[in-house]
Write an enzyme that holds these catalytic residues in place. Structure first.
Site, mmCIF file in Angstrom:
data_model
loop_
_atom_site.group_PDB
_atom_site.id
_atom_site.type_symbol
_atom_site.label_atom_id
_atom_site.label_comp_id
_atom_site.label_asym_id
_atom_site.label_seq_id
_atom_site.Cartn_x
_atom_site.Cartn_y
_atom_site.Cartn_z
ATOM 1 N N GLY A 155 -22.953 -6.033 -3.700
ATOM 2 C CA GLY A 155 -21.786 -6.610 -4.360
ATOM 3 C C GLY A 155 -21.868 -6.446 -5.860
ATOM 4 O O GLY A 155 -22.829 -5.873 -6.396
ATOM 5 N N GLY A 157 -19.838 -7.883 -9.946
ATOM 6 C CA GLY A 157 -19.001 -8.851 -10.640
ATOM 7 C C GLY A 157 -19.530 -10.269 -10.597
ATOM 8 O O GLY A 157 -18.774 -11.220 -10.804
ATOM 9 N N SER A 158 -20.836 -10.428 -10.314
ATOM 10 C CA SER A 158 -21.472 -11.746 -10.186
ATOM 11 C C SER A 158 -20.924 -12.560 -9.020
ATOM 12 O O SER A 158 -21.130 -13.778 -8.947
ATOM 13 C CB SER A 158 -21.339 -12.568 -11.490
ATOM 14 O OG SER A 158 -22.034 -11.945 -12.546
ATOM 15 N N GLY A 160 -20.884 -14.383 -5.784
ATOM 16 C CA GLY A 160 -21.923 -14.953 -4.938
ATOM 17 C C GLY A 160 -23.248 -15.164 -5.630
ATOM 18 O O GLY A 160 -24.226 -15.542 -4.972
ATOM 19 N N ARG A 280 -23.065 3.740 -12.208
ATOM 20 C CA ARG A 280 -21.670 4.008 -12.557
ATOM 21 C C ARG A 280 -21.446 3.538 -13.988
ATOM 22 O O ARG A 280 -22.309 2.908 -14.603
ATOM 23 C CB ARG A 280 -20.734 3.236 -11.619
ATOM 24 C CG ARG A 280 -21.032 1.739 -11.612
ATOM 25 C CD ARG A 280 -19.987 0.922 -10.927
ATOM 26 N NE ARG A 280 -20.380 -0.471 -10.773
ATOM 27 C CZ ARG A 280 -20.319 -1.394 -11.710
ATOM 28 N NH1 ARG A 280 -19.899 -1.058 -12.924
ATOM 29 N NH2 ARG A 280 -20.682 -2.643 -11.477
#
Length: 408
Positions: A155, A157-158, A160, A280
């Protein structure tokens, strides 16, 4: 002569779709978006960007669509968003186009595998364990020592990610992750990590060249919601040297080195400790800050690589650039948000952007989705940039009406 097209699978890094589209057009390319949900980006429809509906998780479907497009266009290159970057690499290989190594990307996107590879290479990282159930999480946290970070192994975008300071917070967040709360789907495993304490630095890399090192500030714990990015970070020559050395060690350990890479470090009492390697380009506002600070357009240079060209990473100047995120302070309905035109008129402000419209529901998640906008500024000095940024942010305001209580 057929038009040269740049295929963008699900657009680009978070917030960067317009930048990729505009850079492609400046390079004389025709951007074509392949998306599982072409209606999700208002910018594409407003600008009339060619967008095709395709299952972007299905490599065969992407190959079929690109093969169909080749009858009309000369496909110069293919790139895309991080969630499909492994598939993008495979797609590039199928059509014999420049692109990332899909095997390297795949092993890097799994944070546990990434930790294993970095540890095997001797790169300084936080202590970590992989847990398959609540008992594993509890015992892992006890072995590592509180506080700990709990997060899904896959995952961004922080989402979880939470700092847990006691057993009650561990139990609560463990239930959230295994139960699918706060994240898009239940996590079958949880990564338990030592909380590496110290300032956070981000490294922007193209190929094997470190372009810049920035610093990040977060909102209050237990969540990790970005509040400000500043580039360059105020570091000594020795600190820069150590972070650069650690960054290149990460590339070697993970088999990276083609195209952009973004790395996050914490500077601890023992020096730089790698938090995460992203195979990326970092999402917005990182590319804008690099352009303002150094005159290097990472998105344009990335596209040049994608179409088989060469990068020009020469720095044109050295300024201080910073971005301040506007973060919702409560849940509820957004009544209004304004002051953007006044903030944009402040000398030194490069961009003011709101992510939400009035009447939108605001439900904070404790991650990047809590941000409702940003302001970017630049000047010759850090002090001047900070003053410009604060002045612009002070001109922006909004109102959120809390949702009615459940018993109302």
């Amino acid at each position: 002569m057929r038009r040269r097209a740049l295929i963008l699978v699900e657009g680009g890094p978070w917030g960067c779709v317009p930048l990729y589209v505009q850079a492609a057009q400046r390079l004389g390319l025709h951007p074509i978006i392949l998306s599982a949900d072409p209606t999700c980006d208002d910018y594409l429809a407003a600008e009339g960007i060619q967008t095709m509906h395709v299952d972007t998780s299905n490599l065969d479907a992407l190959i079929s669509e690109c093969s169909r497009l080749r009858a009309t266009y000369d496909i110069a290159g293919i790139t895309g968003k991080s969630v499909v970057y492994v598939t993008v690499g495979k797609l590039c290989r199928h059509f014999d186009l420049p692109g990332p190594n899909p095997a390297s990307i795949e092993q890097c996107l799994d944070k546990f595998t990434q930790r294993e590879l970095l540890a095997a290479a001797g790169v300084a990282s936080p202590n970590y364990r992989l847990a398959a159930n609540a008992r594993d999480v509890e015992s892992s946290a006890a072995e590592i020592g509180l506080p700990v970070i709990l997060k899904p192994p896959v995952g961004g975008g922080s989402i979880g990610v939470r700092l847990c300071r006691n057993v009650d917070e561990i139990a609560e967040h463990t239930a959230n992750l295994f139960g699918g709360k706060q994240i898009r789907r239940p996590s079958p495993r949880i990564l338990v990590e030592e909380f590496a304490q110290g300032p956070l630095y981000t490294v922007e890399i193209m190929g094997s060249e470190v372009i810049g090192i920035g610093t990040c500030d977060f909102g209050p714990p237990p969540h990790f919601v970005y509040r400000q990015f500043t580039l360059p970070a105020l570091l000594t020559d020795e600190e820069c040297k150590r972070i650069t050395h650690a960054s290149l060690s990460c590339l070697r350990a993970l088999g990276l080195g083609w195209g952009p890479t973004g790395i996050e470090f914490r500077w601890t009492k023992d020096g730089p400790v790698v938090i995460e390697v992203n195979p990326r380009l970092h999402g917005t506002p990182a590319p804008q800050l690099v352009l303002l600070a150094y005159g290097v357009d990472l998105i344009t240079e990335h596209i040049k690589l994608v179409i088989g060209g060469e990068c020009d990473l020469r720095k044109r100047h050295s300024h201080a650039a910073a971005a301040r995120f506007l973060v919702a302070d409560r849940d509820g309905a957004l009544d209004w948000i304004g002051g953007d035109s006044q903030a944009a008129a402040v000398s030194g402000v490069a961009e003011v952007k709101f992510y939400v419209e009035p009447k939108a529901p605001i439900v904070r998640k404790g991650d990047y989705r809590d941000c409702i906008g940003h302001v970017i500024a630049a000047s010759p000095t850090h002090a001047q940039t900070e003053a410009i940024l604060q002045h612009a942010v002070d001109l922006i305001d909004w109102s959120i009406t809390p949702f009615p209580a459940a018993d109302e």
